[in-house]
Design an enzyme around this catalytic site. Structure first.
Site, PDB file in Angstrom:
ATOM      1  N   GLY A   1      39.804  37.265  34.362  1.00 32.43           N
ATOM      2  CA  GLY A   1      39.504  37.143  35.787  1.00 32.43           C
ATOM      3  C   GLY A   1      40.490  37.935  36.616  1.00 32.43           C
ATOM      4  O   GLY A   1      40.936  37.474  37.674  1.00 32.43           O
ATOM      5  N   GLY A   2      40.816  39.153  36.147  1.00 34.57           N
ATOM      6  CA  GLY A   2      41.881  39.949  36.759  1.00 34.57           C
ATOM      7  C   GLY A   2      41.482  40.796  37.939  1.00 34.57           C
ATOM      8  O   GLY A   2      42.195  41.758  38.269  1.00 34.57           O
TER       9      GLY A   2
ATOM     10  N   HIS B   1      43.107  27.449  39.742  1.00 35.57           N
ATOM     11  CA  HIS B   1      43.022  26.686  40.994  1.00 35.57           C
ATOM     12  C   HIS B   1      41.643  26.812  41.641  1.00 35.57           C
ATOM     13  O   HIS B   1      41.334  26.070  42.578  1.00 35.57           O
ATOM     14  CB  HIS B   1      44.141  27.095  41.964  1.00 35.57           C
ATOM     15  CG  HIS B   1      43.913  28.381  42.677  1.00 35.57           C
ATOM     16  ND1 HIS B   1      44.485  28.674  43.889  1.00 35.57           N
ATOM     17  CD2 HIS B   1      43.189  29.486  42.351  1.00 35.57           C
ATOM     18  CE1 HIS B   1      44.122  29.881  44.285  1.00 35.57           C
ATOM     19  NE2 HIS B   1      43.340  30.395  43.372  1.00 35.57           N
TER      20      HIS B   1
END
Length: 397
Positions: A235-236, A303
């Site tokens: 998820g970069g 998060h």
């Protein structure tokens, strides 16, 4: 020192701020906030609370109108300008009366100084919101959250006062009347998706330190062969972290893999040689290109998800990991008490958009252990005043 002297001293500080350490700067700001709260009447405090969202709306309208581009061009030519000179520099058919109303907000927000009626001088902060600045994209994306925030009271009245825990059935879906997850909906909104992609490249926290500045990369992440995968950025985003990592460690052996959703991958410009892009959904079985890496890096990923869905992400990472692989999680960690209002707001953003949360260190430790990991160390940069931390975990033995 009498009140007149105090006021004169504060004005002097405001007009000629001294060079401050970061801790001094934050202590001074906290003192100002404490003073304001003590001096305000309950009515004044209430107005400040309920009117706060109006400023972000005025700011976004100004960004959309390219008002800051026009003011920057004018400021390069002259120190002061009139309302009509500003309007003349703006694109399209712009109503001067609307610009005047927007400028009332922007002067009160200290982006401009009012020299006289409908006469202005640009202050340094105004240049932060030109089209070329990533902060303008941040304004566009974050102001779009206002609709969801405004729906929270009715959401809780109707559904009960329980923290949402399902990313596919929470305040976001309620506010937008959609079954789509926030990220899936975002993919249908090109303007907001682009703003989000740019916003995610902004540094987090109050320090320029990157995660690899505080983590012993060369001793912890060495690989046996140049053909081995060194690091997978799950998820970069558009690759900003991997680009910076490669620039800092150009001679470090091993492959670098960027794993992202197709909608993000499609927006990525050319990446440096050595960074391999994998278009992939982190909720599905990990692709072969990510197996057996020395380290798996997740920055601002967990998060975005409540435990229910975040555990699936970690289960897929676990499937790709070798027994000696390392999990690195870069997140803002909430303190157990005395949480700053910015962090409390960030937690609400997570709740509203994703039914997720900002976690404390204890919550991360408990969550990681439940997902089959052991938290071995929490890394913090020297002098870092905010909650930015790098969590290092390994597979539970």
């Amino acid at each position: 020192m009498n009140i007149t002297e105090v006021i004169a001293s504060l004005k002097s500080i405001a007009n000629s701020p001294a060079s401050l350490r970061e801790d001094e700067r934050k202590e001074l700001l906290a003192s100002f906030d404490t003073l304001r709260v003590k001096l305000e009447t309950p009515f004044e405090s209430s107005l400040r609370f309920v009117f706060a969202p109006h400023q972000s709306v005025a700011l976004e309208i100004a960004v959309d109108m390219k008002l800051f581009d026009a003011s920057a061009a004018l400021s390069a030519e002259k120190k002061e300008f009139t309302l009509h000179e500003l309007v003349a520099r703006m694109e399209g058919d712009v109503d001067p009366s609307l610009v005047l109303r927007i400028m009332r907000f922007l002067t009160s927000m200290a982006l401009f100084f009012e020299v006289g009626p409908q006469q202005y001088a640009a202050l340094p902060l105004s240049h932060a919101y030109t089209t070329a600045s990533p902060l303008s994209s941040c304004v566009v994306h974050m102001t779009s959250q206002n609709k969801i925030m405004a729906a929270l009271p009715s959401y809780f009245r109707e559904r009960g006062y329980l923290s949402p825990d399902d990313a596919y059935n929470g305040p976001f879906q309620y506010a937008h009347q959609t079954p789509l997850h926030c990220f899936a909906w975002l993919a249908t909104q090109p303007r907001l998706q682009d703003a989000f992609n740019i916003m995610m490249t902004l540094p987090r926290g109050d320090t320029p330190l990157k995660w690899f500045d505080i983590y012993p990369v060369t001793t912890k992440l060495a690989v046996a062969s140049p053909d081995d995968v060194l690091l997978v950025d799950v998820g970069g985003g558009v690759g900003h972290d991997l680009i910076a990592f490669k620039s800092s460690f150009p001679d470090l052996e091993g492959g670098l893999v960027l794993q992202e959703l197709p909608v993000v991958v499609d927006s990525i410009p050319r990446l440096p040689t050595g960074i391999h892009v994998v278009s992939h959904d982190m909720f599905t079985t990990p692709p072969p290109a990510t197996f057996g890496a020395r380290a798996y890096f997740l920055s601002n990923v967990l998060h975005d998800w409540p435990d229910k869905q975040a555990s699936i992400i970690l289960a897929n990472v676990k499937e790709a990991m070798a027994p000696d692989s390392v999990l690195l999680v870069s997140e803002n960690i909430l303190p157990d008490w005395k949480v700053p209002i910015f962090n409390a707001s960030a937690d609400f953003v997570m709740m509203a958009n994703f039914a997720a949360l900002e976690r404390t260190e204890g919550q991360y430790r408990e969550f990681l252990e439940g997902a089959g990991f052991e938290l071995v160390e929490v890394w913090k940069g020297e002098g870092v005043m905010d909650g930015r931390r790098l969590l290092e975990a390994v597979l539970k033995r």
